[in-house]
Design a protein around this motif. Sequence first.
Motif, mmCIF file in Angstrom:
data_model
loop_
_atom_site.group_PDB
_atom_site.id
_atom_site.type_symbol
_atom_site.label_atom_id
_atom_site.label_comp_id
_atom_site.label_asym_id
_atom_site.label_seq_id
_atom_site.Cartn_x
_atom_site.Cartn_y
_atom_site.Cartn_z
ATOM 1 N N GLN A 1 34.372 -27.093 -27.364
ATOM 2 C CA GLN A 1 33.282 -26.898 -28.330
ATOM 3 C C GLN A 1 33.695 -25.951 -29.446
ATOM 4 O O GLN A 1 33.396 -26.189 -30.620
ATOM 5 C CB GLN A 1 32.051 -26.342 -27.615
ATOM 6 C CG GLN A 1 31.344 -27.395 -26.798
ATOM 7 C CD GLN A 1 30.249 -26.809 -25.948
ATOM 8 O OE1 GLN A 1 30.140 -25.599 -25.818
ATOM 9 N NE2 GLN A 1 29.445 -27.662 -25.365
ATOM 10 N N VAL B 1 36.118 -27.726 -31.802
ATOM 11 C CA VAL B 1 35.403 -28.687 -32.655
ATOM 12 C C VAL B 1 34.622 -27.947 -33.729
ATOM 13 O O VAL B 1 34.599 -28.365 -34.898
ATOM 14 C CB VAL B 1 34.481 -29.553 -31.790
ATOM 15 C CG1 VAL B 1 33.505 -30.321 -32.645
ATOM 16 C CG2 VAL B 1 35.293 -30.512 -30.942
ATOM 17 N N ARG C 1 36.935 -26.713 -36.425
ATOM 18 C CA ARG C 1 37.357 -27.849 -37.254
ATOM 19 C C ARG C 1 36.261 -28.245 -38.221
ATOM 20 O O ARG C 1 36.507 -28.477 -39.420
ATOM 21 C CB ARG C 1 37.729 -29.017 -36.344
ATOM 22 C CG ARG C 1 38.074 -30.283 -37.107
ATOM 23 C CD ARG C 1 37.565 -31.501 -36.365
ATOM 24 N NE ARG C 1 37.601 -32.670 -37.206
ATOM 25 C CZ ARG C 1 36.607 -33.078 -37.969
ATOM 26 N NH1 ARG C 1 35.490 -32.408 -37.997
ATOM 27 N NH2 ARG C 1 36.709 -34.153 -38.703
ATOM 28 N N ASN C 2 35.027 -28.297 -37.741
ATOM 29 C CA ASN C 2 33.915 -28.687 -38.609
ATOM 30 C C ASN C 2 33.726 -27.703 -39.747
ATOM 31 O O ASN C 2 33.543 -28.088 -40.907
ATOM 32 C CB ASN C 2 32.625 -28.801 -37.794
ATOM 33 C CG ASN C 2 32.651 -30.008 -36.887
ATOM 34 O OD1 ASN C 2 33.532 -30.848 -37.000
ATOM 35 N ND2 ASN C 2 31.687 -30.088 -35.990
ATOM 36 N N ALA D 1 31.363 -34.461 -26.154
ATOM 37 C CA ALA D 1 31.205 -33.289 -27.010
ATOM 38 C C ALA D 1 31.979 -33.465 -28.296
ATOM 39 O O ALA D 1 31.519 -33.080 -29.371
ATOM 40 C CB ALA D 1 31.681 -32.035 -26.276
ATOM 41 N N VAL D 2 33.160 -34.044 -28.216
ATOM 42 C CA VAL D 2 33.965 -34.209 -29.427
ATOM 43 C C VAL D 2 33.368 -35.287 -30.315
ATOM 44 O O VAL D 2 33.204 -35.111 -31.520
ATOM 45 C CB VAL D 2 35.424 -34.566 -29.042
ATOM 46 C CG1 VAL D 2 36.213 -34.887 -30.285
ATOM 47 C CG2 VAL D 2 36.058 -33.428 -28.278
ATOM 48 N N ALA E 1 30.052 -34.339 -32.181
ATOM 49 C CA ALA E 1 30.115 -33.314 -33.223
ATOM 50 C C ALA E 1 30.817 -33.803 -34.480
ATOM 51 O O ALA E 1 30.690 -33.207 -35.525
ATOM 52 C CB ALA E 1 30.827 -32.079 -32.689
ATOM 53 N N VAL E 2 31.592 -34.861 -34.344
ATOM 54 C CA VAL E 2 32.378 -35.300 -35.507
ATOM 55 C C VAL E 2 31.479 -36.036 -36.490
ATOM 56 O O VAL E 2 30.735 -36.903 -36.088
ATOM 57 C CB VAL E 2 33.529 -36.208 -35.042
ATOM 58 C CG1 VAL E 2 34.202 -36.853 -36.230
ATOM 59 C CG2 VAL E 2 34.538 -35.382 -34.273
#
Lengths: 106, 130, 131
Positions: A85, A88, A91-92, B125-126, B129-130
């Motif tokens: 998490q 991610v 990255r976001n 989860a990945v 979120a993308v």
Amino acid sequence: MSVNGIEGLGVGGAAFQPFSPPSVPTAGAGAASGTEFGEMVLDGLDRLDGVQKNADQLAVQAATGDLQNIHDYTIAATQAAVTTQVTVAVRNKAMEAFSEIMRMQV
Amino acid sequence: MSVPLYAGSDPVSAVLGFALDGLSTRQRTTADNLANLDTPGFRATAVDFESVLRSAIGQNAPGEGVVMANRLAGVTPETAETQTPIGPNGNNVDFRKETLSAMQSQFQYQMVARAVTDRFDLVTAVTRAV
Amino acid sequence: MGAFDVLRIAGSGLGMHQTWLDTLAHNIANANTVRSTADDAFQAQLLVAEADEEGGVRVAQIAEGSAEGRLVLAPDHPLADAEGYVRMPAMNMETQMTDLIVAQRGFQASAQVTSYAQDTYNTAMRIGQAR
């Protein structure tokens, strides 16, 4: 600032030391340049891969009956989930920052 | 023979799927043994999937991580008679041993099922979120 | 599996105490078993327990009590010998009854450990869930 006479107080015979906050190590010179951030992201991905592999390893141990403690697996699995998490989210945020910079009118 | 659900998946999923199959077979066998607690001449059986799983994983090259799924395709858990003392009516079911086995395999099943869920959650989860 | 050692150890405790209770019940049931002087007396069973190196307990052996027993004068008893004696078990009833209470407590203690172990496993499995 020194307070006289307080040196006599102490625990176990040691003299009383006035409190000094720990010093924060200063960031390396020229930090937050592009390549350093990129390295940071790659390190994060490596670490994430390691954490996920560790959780997989312990899951296989649970399947073959070689696990020593249940919490070994559940802690590793939680670590993997949380690290995923965080990676991610980083990255976001990085993508958002990049998009905003590109949108700036020169 | 039907192809097991986990064939063709990644190695860790194959191992976990095989373990879940083995554990549910074990629970069925334990229930069978306990139902026949007083049946004259009944011999209790036990399921062993851990040894076949360990030897299948062991055939791996060091550092490769886990066995490939197709090595598990022909592998089945072993069922053998338990080595418990035989009572006067020919029955060898050990009540305490079976009860403890039921308890332990229930926990082990929960743990492996949780492992399967956790791995799917990571992917979710990945992708979410993308 | 190493994770479930506590269950195995508690199980061994349950087994040993169950066997102990069986021997005590056997002794108490035979407290008044009369034998003739030509035979051995009823021999009380004495359970000997030993610790298991890998954790837990096991029954080392079940020893037998005195074969001589107590000689009791009972000339009207069908099994009495020429002098009117019969053999009664050489057993202390009070010891058997207190042992019964101790064995039962021991069994309950191991059963309680089993229950605690289950709670512990459930807690361990919930780590990181419901986030």
